[in-house]
Motif scaffolding. Structure first.
Motif, mmCIF file in Angstrom:
data_model
loop_
_atom_site.group_PDB
_atom_site.id
_atom_site.type_symbol
_atom_site.label_atom_id
_atom_site.label_comp_id
_atom_site.label_asym_id
_atom_site.label_seq_id
_atom_site.Cartn_x
_atom_site.Cartn_y
_atom_site.Cartn_z
ATOM 1 N N VAL A 258 0.846 -1.191 0.000
ATOM 2 C CA VAL A 258 0.000 0.000 0.000
ATOM 3 C C VAL A 258 0.882 1.241 0.000
ATOM 4 N N TYR A 259 0.659 2.112 -0.963
ATOM 5 C CA TYR A 259 1.373 3.381 -1.070
ATOM 6 C C TYR A 259 0.357 4.508 -0.868
ATOM 7 N N SER A 260 0.683 5.478 -0.017
ATOM 8 C CA SER A 260 -0.293 6.530 0.265
ATOM 9 C C SER A 260 0.383 7.882 0.446
ATOM 10 N N LEU A 261 -0.368 8.909 0.100
ATOM 11 C CA LEU A 261 0.051 10.294 0.293
ATOM 12 C C LEU A 261 -1.139 11.062 0.842
ATOM 13 N N ASN A 262 -0.961 11.662 2.019
ATOM 14 C CA ASN A 262 -2.006 12.476 2.635
ATOM 15 C C ASN A 262 -1.500 13.897 2.836
ATOM 16 N N SER A 263 -2.329 14.839 2.496
ATOM 17 C CA SER A 263 -2.037 16.252 2.726
ATOM 18 C C SER A 263 -3.221 16.842 3.468
ATOM 19 N N ASP A 264 -3.004 17.265 4.717
ATOM 20 C CA ASP A 264 -4.097 17.751 5.566
ATOM 21 C C ASP A 264 -3.687 19.079 6.197
ATOM 22 N N PHE A 265 -4.440 20.145 5.882
ATOM 23 C CA PHE A 265 -4.066 21.482 6.335
ATOM 24 C C PHE A 265 -5.284 22.271 6.779
#
Length: 809
Positions: free
Chosen positions: A426-433
């Motif tokens: 599993v590859y993931s990218l999260n951007s939370d701002f």
């Protein structure tokens, strides 16, 4: 001369004085009204609206005590005073800090959803054997167990792939999380968890697919810098009599101005589990194990063996190793990087629910176990604080996970062993701002993106064993076996963008709005099929969903909170839904390549109230959920009405597939109370009720637990505490079971009549001998009651004496 003298005095005074800022360790907000008591001078100063206060530093051993009603008291020496002092919030009342709903820190009074926070202190007092046991004591949460090495949390009548597991901002749910019971929650060690949050209801705006029943977010140890070199270590040992548990753990925290580190390693070994002897339910033989299989991967026995003590549940023991390593490094004053590595691996875990099945007068299986369950996570998280751009406050998380699972089974008096292996990357990218739209913070804009890609590799092998007496010599031949998932490989990807807006309309009212757009893509390929011929060897499913929520909070008084949330969630079919082949309880699940997403609409209302200067806290939360196009197992004839699979023949109604149904509803509520009866004497209590049925068939839904309750009465002192615990569950009648799906293990109930009611009492105590040494004693299930949690195959532990010791240095 006079001017020089005044200047000298001012310089001297300033050298002994320093302005510091007191801030919330989670939200990073400045705290007004903090009392700073100077022990040496016996003086108290109060932080201003900017959280600032001037302290006098005469020497390095000066002592300062920081106090605030909503924060934990902190004592700091003068030599450790820095420009910023971090206070940890108390986890009680409306001022509690919540990290998971908006994926950034927010005060509970600003969040309309129902949240339960499990603190480090509560975890230490509970001392759970696994993280699943930790969740079982949370108000509103039940945990199902098919075997001892597992635990499937149930929230609002939903579990498995309808409940999202998250650790440190990274989703644990992957493309093969199944409908039914899931045992992956134990792969996060309770020794590494600093806090856990349970968010009830659909949280699809922040988390996307799978977050229908709720979100369980594990947070491992947070890291902070220190003005000088700091190091603290702890060793822990625990023994439990009910399964001869041996657990050892070691943790180490280190920090300096330019780095911080936390390490944890734990190992647990469990023998076979003993059930309770006191059968208040009236069923003398229910759950007793009279025979068991002695077969192993190198030992062969053609028939079952007698269990001399039927209260010992043979083939339930296992062991597990967990390792965590985190580093925090500063890039500049506004940016930090957190590196996170996690490893969890178990031994073989016997599937007790399968090993007690019978066929032809004897046990059906000689072997049925899960191979070592392994989870590896590596992530890099960049955190921004007061950064001058769109990335003002928040984080970017890049993560990789590798999950290994396997299932091995062989029927009694057979030489044919089938092994199935799953590997998921599993590859993931999260951007939370979030960005403050006003200086006072009354208007906030939250936004982010999420990219996830799952790569599933499923293999299988069939082996005919070579045997001499009771010894397995090796493999004499091979045969073809169906894989659990498409053998040509499968992928499951999702891309999402979300935004939400929070505005304090005035001192009493808050509005929350959110929307998320998600696109999912599933691809799967079958090459060789033995039992089932898939008409289309390659499939492609693409779905797009727009979800959202509207939340409103009204606070008629400072200690009151009324909240209403209207939300929509969805869950796109994953690889397990579409392509699984599996047998259980005399029924076979076959693929359905035309499955569509299920949607959920939820309305919930909550009321929180604090009385008597917060000595009494009451809360009630009710909800109504509508499931549309929901996925459930139903009879299928797509691949014929007779199928031979793993040595068994399945016909007609015994052949099922995950199928889109019409509409169904779930409603219920939870009532909770916390009371400080007297100084040091506290009481906690919760009651949860759930009900759910299908509109079209009027059949009960699966995974709906009977009404249950948790309560505790504790005497808490600085040196010791003693806590009396109480847990109960009402009965679930046969008429409340979904017979067709077979998920709730009706065959594990007495005479298939439903689950009897039960209640148990436990006692725990902690004693801090010194600041470095702590002892713990627990007596669980004092009256040695026999019972099973709803939906569970394994009987719960009987009377259990637990002794633990922790030493820090």
């Amino acid at each position: 001369m006079f001017r020089i003298l005044v200047a000298f005095l001012l310089i001297s005074i300033s050298s002994f004085s320093q302005k510091i800022r007191v801030i919330d360790s989670y939200t990073q907000e400045r705290i007004e009204g903090v009392e700073v008591f100077d022990v040496d001078n016996q003086k108290t100063k109060i932080s201003n609206a900017s959280g600032e206060v001037q302290v006098s530093l005469k020497n390095a051993t000066s002592t300062f005590i920081f106090k605030h009603k909503d924060y934990c008291e902190l004592t700091v020496l003068g030599q450790d005073i820095d420009k910023e002092i971090l206070l940890k919030p108390r986890y009680e009342g409306l001022q509690s800090v919540v990290l998971s709903v908006a994926r950034v820190a927010e005060k509970k009074q600003r969040i309309p959803e129902k949240i339960e926070i499990i603190t480090k202190k509560e975890i230490e007092n509970l001392s759970p054997q696994t993280s699943a046991d930790m969740l079982a004591n949370t108000p509103g949460v039940r945990v199902q167990k098919s075997q001892f090495g597992g635990g499937s949390p149930v929230i609002r009548g939903m579990e498995s792939n309808r409940v999202l597991l998250v650790v440190d901002g990274v989703r644990m749910n992957n493309a093969i999380y199944r409908n039914g019971h899931l045992q992956n929650s134990i792969t996060v060690s309770p020794f590494a968890i600093e806090r856990a949050e349970v968010v009830f209801g659909p949280t699809s705006v922040a988390y996307g697919s799978d977050a229908l029943g709720g979100v369980i977010h594990y947070y491992t140890k947070s890291l902070n810098y220190s003005t000088k070199l700091y190091n603290k270590n702890e060793v822990f040992y625990r023994h439990s009599t009910v399964n001869n548990e041996q657990t050892v753990a070691f943790s180490s925290s280190s920090s300096h101005k330019k780095w911080a580190s936390f390490s944890n390693i734990s190992y647990s070994s469990f023998d076979d589990l003993k059930m309770g002897k006191n059968r208040t339910h009236g069923y003398d033989d229910w759950g007793k194990v009279y025979k068991y299989s002695q077969n192993t991967d190198n030992k062969y026995y053609p028939t079952s063996s007698e269990n001399k003590n039927p209260n010992i549940q043979k083939n339930t023991g296992y062991h597990q190793l967990d390792i965590l390593q985190k580093f925090k490094l500063p890039i500049n004053d506004a940016i930090d990087v957190v590196l996170n590595g996690q490893f969890s691996k178990s031994s073989d875990i016997p599937n007790f629910g399968k090993l007690n099945d019978e066929k032809g007068g004897d046990l059906k299986f000689a072997e049925w176990y899960y191979g070592p369950q392994q989870r590896v996570l590596v992530s890099a998280q960049t955190k921004f604080k007061d950064y001058k751009s769109l990335l003002q406050n928040g984080s970017i998380t890049l993560a990789y996970q590798n999950i290994l699972e396997s299932r091995i089974n062989r029927q009694m008096n057979s030489l044919d062993r089938t092994s199935r292996f799953e590997a998921v990357d599993v590859y993931s990218l999260n951007s939370d701002f979030y960005k403050l739209l006003t200086k006072d913070g009354n208007r906030k804009l939250f936004y982010g993106i999420e990219l996830v890609h799952n790569d599933v590799n499923s293999t299988a092998k069939g082996e005919t064993l070579a045997v001499n007496g009771n010894k397995i010599l090796g493999v004499q031949s091979n045969f073809n076996a169906d894989t659990r998932y498409p053998d040509g490989g499968s992928t499951y990807s999702s891309a999402a963008i979300y935004t939400s807006y929070r505005q304090l309309l005035d001192k009493k009212n808050t509005l929350n709005l959110g929307v998320r757009l998600t696109n999912t893509l599933l691809k799967a390929n079958w090459n060789n099929n033995v039992a089932i011929a898939i008409p289309d060897n390659a499939i492609k499913l693409q779905n797009t969903a727009l979800t959202g929520s509207i939340g409103y909070i009204h606070r008629p008084k400072n200690n009151d909170k009324i909240s209403v949330v209207l939300s929509k969630g969805f869950r796109a079919p994953n690889v397990d839904d579409v392509g699984k082949i599996r047998s259980k309880s005399g029924k076979l699940t076959v693929p359905n390549t035309k499955l569509k997403p299920e949607h959920l609409y939820s309305l919930e209302a909550g009321y929180d109230k604090c009385l008597f200067d917060k000595r009494l806290k009451l809360n009630i939360n009710t909800y109504y959920t509508l499931l549309d196009n929901y996925i459930a197992r139903a009879t299928s004839s797509e691949f014929g009405t007779t199928i031979n699979y793993d040595g068994d023949v399945f016909e007609n109604e015994a052949i099922l597939a995950n199928t889109n149904q019409g509409q169904a509803y779930i409603y219920g509520g939870t009532f909770g109370m916390q009371a400080e009866i007297a100084n040091h004497l506290k009481c906690h209590m919760s009651i949860t009720y759930t009900q759910g049925k299908s509109y079209d068939t009027h059949q009960p839904l699966s995974s709906i637990p009977p009404m249950f309750s948790n309560a505790s009465l504790g005497w808490y002192k600085s040196k010791y505490d003693v806590i009396l615990n109480y847990r109960m569950s009402l009965a679930k009648k046969l008429s409340d079971y979904n017979i067709i799906e077979g998920i709730d293990n009706l065959d594990e109930t007495p005479n298939e009549e439903g689950t009897p009611a039960w209640q148990i009492v436990g006692l725990s105590s902690n004693y801090r001998i010194t600041n470095y040494l702590k002892l713990q004693l627990q007596l669980q299930n004092i009256f040695d009651i026999h019972y099973k949690e709803f939906g569970s195959s394994i009987s719960a532990p009987g009377r259990n004496l637990v002794a633990a010791v922790a030493y820090s240095f």
